[in-house]
Design a protein around this motif. Structure first.
Motif, PDB file in Angstrom:
ATOM      1  N   SER A 237       0.833  -1.209   0.000  1.00 41.13           N
ATOM      2  CA  SER A 237       0.000   0.000   0.000  1.00 41.13           C
ATOM      3  C   SER A 237       0.865   1.256   0.000  1.00 41.13           C
ATOM      4  CB  SER A 237      -0.927  -0.004   1.220  1.00 41.13           C
ATOM      5  OG  SER A 237      -1.805  -1.115   1.187  1.00 41.13           O
ATOM      6  N   ILE A 238       1.925   1.241   0.799  1.00 41.20           N
ATOM      7  CA  ILE A 238       2.829   2.394   0.850  1.00 41.20           C
ATOM      8  C   ILE A 238       3.474   2.626  -0.512  1.00 41.20           C
ATOM      9  CG2 ILE A 238       5.002   3.261   1.833  1.00 41.20           C
ATOM     10  CD1 ILE A 238       4.204   1.774   4.434  1.00 41.20           C
ATOM     11  N   TYR A 239       3.891   1.538  -1.150  1.00 39.21           N
ATOM     12  CA  TYR A 239       4.511   1.663  -2.481  1.00 39.21           C
ATOM     13  C   TYR A 239       3.518   2.269  -3.469  1.00 39.21           C
ATOM     14  CZ  TYR A 239       6.951   0.607  -6.792  1.00 39.21           C
ATOM     15  OH  TYR A 239       7.573   0.734  -8.004  1.00 39.21           O
TER      16      TYR A 239
ATOM     17  N   GLY B  27       3.085   5.931  -2.912  1.00 39.56           N
ATOM     18  CA  GLY B  27       4.224   6.649  -3.451  1.00 39.56           C
ATOM     19  C   GLY B  27       4.180   6.752  -4.967  1.00 39.56           C
ATOM     20  N   TYR B  28       3.818   5.643  -5.612  1.00 39.56           N
ATOM     21  CA  TYR B  28       3.844   5.592  -7.078  1.00 39.56           C
ATOM     22  C   TYR B  28       2.706   6.397  -7.698  1.00 39.56           C
ATOM     23  CZ  TYR B  28       4.443   3.678 -11.762  1.00 39.56           C
ATOM     24  OH  TYR B  28       4.657   3.547 -13.118  1.00 39.56           O
ATOM     25  N   PHE B  29       1.498   6.264  -7.164  1.00 38.54           N
ATOM     26  CA  PHE B  29       0.329   6.874  -7.788  1.00 38.54           C
ATOM     27  C   PHE B  29      -0.051   8.245  -7.230  1.00 38.54           C
ATOM     28  CE2 PHE B  29      -0.447   2.353  -8.838  1.00 38.54           C
ATOM     29  CZ  PHE B  29      -0.601   2.485 -10.216  1.00 38.54           C
ATOM     30  N   ILE B  30       0.484   8.607  -6.064  1.00 39.34           N
ATOM     31  CA  ILE B  30       0.102   9.890  -5.461  1.00 39.34           C
ATOM     32  C   ILE B  30       1.312  10.800  -5.255  1.00 39.34           C
ATOM     33  CG2 ILE B  30      -0.960  10.995  -3.464  1.00 39.34           C
ATOM     34  CD1 ILE B  30      -2.692   8.517  -3.116  1.00 39.34           C
ATOM     35  N   VAL B  31       2.259  10.348  -4.429  1.00 39.35           N
ATOM     36  CA  VAL B  31       3.371  11.231  -4.040  1.00 39.35           C
ATOM     37  C   VAL B  31       4.238  11.617  -5.236  1.00 39.35           C
ATOM     38  CG1 VAL B  31       5.388  11.476  -2.551  1.00 39.35           C
ATOM     39  CG2 VAL B  31       3.376  10.235  -1.721  1.00 39.35           C
ATOM     40  N   PHE B  32       4.566  10.652  -6.099  1.00 35.90           N
ATOM     41  CA  PHE B  32       5.476  10.905  -7.218  1.00 35.90           C
ATOM     42  C   PHE B  32       4.768  10.756  -8.573  1.00 35.90           C
ATOM     43  CE2 PHE B  32       8.008   9.122  -3.691  1.00 35.90           C
ATOM     44  CZ  PHE B  32       8.818  10.220  -3.429  1.00 35.90           C
ATOM     45  N   ARG B  33       3.477  11.029  -8.616  1.00 42.06           N
ATOM     46  CA  ARG B  33       2.693  10.794  -9.836  1.00 42.06           C
ATOM     47  C   ARG B  33       3.147  11.656 -11.014  1.00 42.06           C
ATOM     48  NH1 ARG B  33      -0.279  13.904  -6.442  1.00 42.06           N
ATOM     49  NH2 ARG B  33      -1.270  15.800  -7.278  1.00 42.06           N
ATOM     50  N   ARG B  34       3.795  12.790 -10.747  1.00 39.57           N
ATOM     51  CA  ARG B  34       4.222  13.687 -11.822  1.00 39.57           C
ATOM     52  C   ARG B  34       5.621  13.357 -12.345  1.00 39.57           C
ATOM     53  NH1 ARG B  34       0.520  17.719 -12.124  1.00 39.57           N
ATOM     54  NH2 ARG B  34      -0.706  18.181 -10.238  1.00 39.57           N
ATOM     55  N   TRP B  35       6.301  12.398 -11.718  1.00 45.40           N
ATOM     56  CA  TRP B  35       7.647  12.040 -12.157  1.00 45.40           C
ATOM     57  C   TRP B  35       7.582  11.138 -13.381  1.00 45.40           C
ATOM     58  CZ3 TRP B  35      12.009  11.399  -8.081  1.00 45.40           C
ATOM     59  CH2 TRP B  35      11.923  12.447  -7.147  1.00 45.40           C
TER      60      TRP B  35
ATOM     61  N   PRO C 244      12.235   7.108 -12.921  1.00 47.41           N
ATOM     62  CA  PRO C 244      12.451   7.789 -11.633  1.00 47.41           C
ATOM     63  C   PRO C 244      11.258   7.649 -10.691  1.00 47.41           C
ATOM     64  CG  PRO C 244      13.093   9.210 -13.458  1.00 47.41           C
ATOM     65  CD  PRO C 244      12.381   8.040 -14.054  1.00 47.41           C
ATOM     66  N   ARG C 245      10.064   7.601 -11.254  1.00 48.37           N
ATOM     67  CA  ARG C 245       8.860   7.466 -10.433  1.00 48.37           C
ATOM     68  C   ARG C 245       8.867   6.153  -9.671  1.00 48.37           C
ATOM     69  NH1 ARG C 245       2.886   7.238 -13.221  1.00 48.37           N
ATOM     70  NH2 ARG C 245       1.608   7.112 -11.334  1.00 48.37           N
ATOM     71  N   ALA C 246       9.214   5.067 -10.354  1.00 50.96           N
ATOM     72  CA  ALA C 246       9.273   3.760  -9.698  1.00 50.96           C
ATOM     73  C   ALA C 246      10.384   3.722  -8.651  1.00 50.96           C
ATOM     74  CB  ALA C 246       9.483   2.663 -10.738  1.00 50.96           C
ATOM     75  N   GLU C 247      11.548   4.296  -8.979  1.00 54.88           N
ATOM     76  CA  GLU C 247      12.665   4.314  -8.039  1.00 54.88           C
ATOM     77  C   GLU C 247      12.330   5.160  -6.808  1.00 54.88           C
ATOM     78  OE1 GLU C 247      15.859   5.755 -10.423  1.00 54.88           O
ATOM     79  OE2 GLU C 247      16.393   3.763 -11.167  1.00 54.88           O
ATOM     80  N   ALA C 248      11.644   6.284  -7.033  1.00 57.22           N
ATOM     81  CA  ALA C 248      11.257   7.149  -5.921  1.00 57.22           C
ATOM     82  C   ALA C 248      10.235   6.460  -5.028  1.00 57.22           C
ATOM     83  CB  ALA C 248      10.684   8.463  -6.454  1.00 57.22           C
TER      84      ALA C 248
END
Length: 270
Positions: free
Chosen positions: A28-30, A33-41, A45-49
């Motif tokens: 869930s945390i991942y 991160g992938y769909f909300i926190v770093f969605r604009r990356w 890089p988005r997956a790594e972040a």
């Protein structure tokens, strides 16, 4: 010893169900991160972040949980004396130790899935995660003992995890963000030093102590099977060597960049 094992086994069984909740939590945390926190990356890089974001919720908590699980036992064994401190390394896993093993196993399972799905070419990280999962799973389920020896290595390995993730995230954005560039530059030397101390020095020292005990005592009198401690020796030893090589390359790059910067400043003055 029979009584001790009899008490430890039910405790370990009671913690059995924690792996799946932890797995769901890290997944869930991942996804957050992938769909909300770093969605604009961008994609990679988005997956790594998202992976770094997930690691932030594992590293420091894992170190604290492991410390809480093993520190009282090691203190009690040291107070008792008479070789109890070393004998503890092969003792049956407690419920608290089993919980830490489940916690870290769940995290590495999620992060392994991340690499297999998004970064299948990162063979070194995939191999590292598979090896780590092997050690955690065999200690937890096959051997049922030895966590008191392994968890101090978890403490040392994860002690610098938060700094490493922030440093990595800042490094990924340093070309686009002056703030990220300053954070990355400011953190580099302290992070390298802390990583070197924790993994290359203290981790290696504890590893040698652990291996010497298992070898001299034949796995604590057989409480940890020979195949288990021998394979842990190979896997963990290789991991420590790779960690030393990794941070060593970072130090070399750091001093090379510093030397080039000094030469550039000197040429400008001339």
């Amino acid at each position: 010893m029979a009584d001790h094992a009899g008490v430890a086994a039910p405790c370990a069984a009671a913690a059995e169900a924690m792996f799946l909740p932890f797995l769901a939590m890290f997944a869930s945390i991942y996804l957050v991160g992938y769909f909300i926190v770093f969605r604009r990356w961008r994609a990679r890089p988005r997956a790594e972040a998202a992976s770094c974001f997930t690691s932030l919720f594992h590293g420091t908590p894992a170190a604290l949980l492991a410390l809480r699980a093993v520190l009282p036992r090691h203190r009690a064994a040291a107070t008792a004396g008479g070789g109890s401190s070393l004998a503890l390394l092969a003792s049956p896993n407690t419920a608290a130790e089993a919980q830490v093993l489940d916690f870290s196993t769940a995290y590495f399972a999620v992060d392994l899935a991340h690499y297999l799905l998004f970064l299948p070419g990162e063979s070194l990280f995939i191999a590292h995660h598979l090896a780590t999962l092997y050690v955690l799973a065999t200690c937890r389920h096959a051997a049922g003992a030895g966590a008191a020896a392994l968890l101090p290595l978890v403490v040392l390995a994860e002690a610098t995890s938060a700094a490493q993730n922030v440093w990595t995230l800042a490094g990924m954005r340093r070309r686009d963000s002056p703030l990220a560039a300053r954070v990355h530059a400011a953190m580099s030397t302290p992070f390298y030093a802390a990583y070197t101390a924790a993994r290359a020095m203290l981790g290696a020292a504890w590893f040698v102590r652990m291996v010497r005990f298992f070898y001299a005592s034949s796995g604590g009198g057989g409480r940890v099977p020979a195949w288990a401690w021998a394979s842990w020796t190979v896997v963990i030893g290789a991991g420590i060597v790779l960690s030393i090589l990794w941070v060593g390359n970072l130090w070399l790059e750091y001093f090379r960049e510093r030397k080039e910067s000094k030469q550039l400043k000197s040429s400008k003055k001339q």
